[in-house]
Motif scaffolding. Structure first.
Motif: not given
Length: 283
Positions: A188-207
């Motif tokens: 974000h400090d570099a002014g760049l986008p961060y996009l997330v695509v959640l796929t099956d399954p996503t859980s726990g500490g990653v979530m």
């Protein structure tokens, strides 16, 4: 000898024809048998019920990037068994087995390329490798992906698929949560986008970490998304949860994610977001 045996023995023997196992895929959504070729041509999505199958980095890069544009980025070097962990098996033996089964070094891979001509770095988590669990390698690979995106001045896109933190690495695994959060701030400090695509399954500490920190949150249809398991929540609050609880559609309807997008539409949608957010940051 009975008459049945006499008749059976008099008949000419015809060898039973075996059907090769690799010709068919059984859909985990509806149970239908699908030709593997049709399954692969349909992006590992069931043509009957639209169930999105789990795929690894190789298939994901092939589906998203323009032909000939993929550059697989080098993997980081980490201590493989810092705690000398052993349960029913040694941790190093589990790593060897997972590498043999998947052909991957660990549960995360970065690549650079273009989607409809728009450059980006994509990181893909591989659930087939020890449930996509987050250990030191995954944390270092995520940070390496962020650094590669910053060096090239392009967005970073992450495809999550994980059961959570890797228990064999203990506190070292949990330390990846704040480390990846700091890396996102660097992006974000570099002014760049961060996009997330959640796929099956996503859980726990990653979530609880980088999976829910995207500038735009997208999910594939009917993916299981959770921090804590359904049964644990129901036993804690002593209430029956809705049938669609912890699904992509439930999260979208309750404002936790932005979009639920079919796999075939992801390249076009990501390309549009890259263009729009790139213009916005430039302005």
């Amino acid at each position: 000898m009975s008459w049945l045996n006499r008749v059976r023995n008099a008949l000419p023997f015809v060898a039973r024809k075996e059907t090769p196992d690799h010709l068919w895929h059984k859909c985990k959504g509806c149970g239908q048998m699908i030709f593997n070729k049709e399954w692969e041509e349909n992006l590992h999505v069931c043509p009957q019920c639209d169930h999105h199958g789990r795929i690894g980095p190789k298939e994901r890069f092939q589906q998203l990037f323009d032909d000939g544009s993929v550059e697989i980025l080098p993997n980081p070097k980490v201590a493989e068994d810092p705690l000398k962990f052993r349960d029913s098996k040694r941790y190093v033996d589990r790593l060897k087995a997972a590498r043999t089964d998947t052909g991957e070094q660990d549960a995360y891979q970065n690549a650079y390329g273009t989607i409809a001509g728009r450059a980006c770095v994509i990181g893909v988590q591989n659930f087939a490798f020890m449930g996509g669990s987050m250990g030191q390698f995954v944390g270092e690979a995520f940070i390496a992906g962020v650094e590669a995106a910053i060096a090239r001045g392009v967005p970073y896109i992450v495809f999550t698929a994980s059961g959570g933190a890797r228990m064999q690495e203990g506190i070292l695994s949990l330390m990846q949560m704040p480390r990846t959060t700091v890396a996102i701030e660097m992006l974000h400090d570099a002014g760049l986008p961060y996009l997330v695509v959640l796929t099956d399954p996503t859980s726990g500490g990653v979530m609880a970490a980088y999976a829910m920190l995207g500038d735009v949150q997208i999910a594939e249809p009917k993916a299981t998304l959770a921090f804590t398991g359904r049964r644990v929540i129901e036993s804690t609050i002593r209430e029956k949860l809705p049938d669609d609880f912890q699904t992509s559609e439930y999260y979208r309807d309750h404002g936790l994610i932005d979009r639920v997008t079919h796999r075939r539409d992801l390249p076009a949608e990501l390309a549009q977001l890259i263009e729009f957010l790139g213009r916005k940051e430039a302005a």
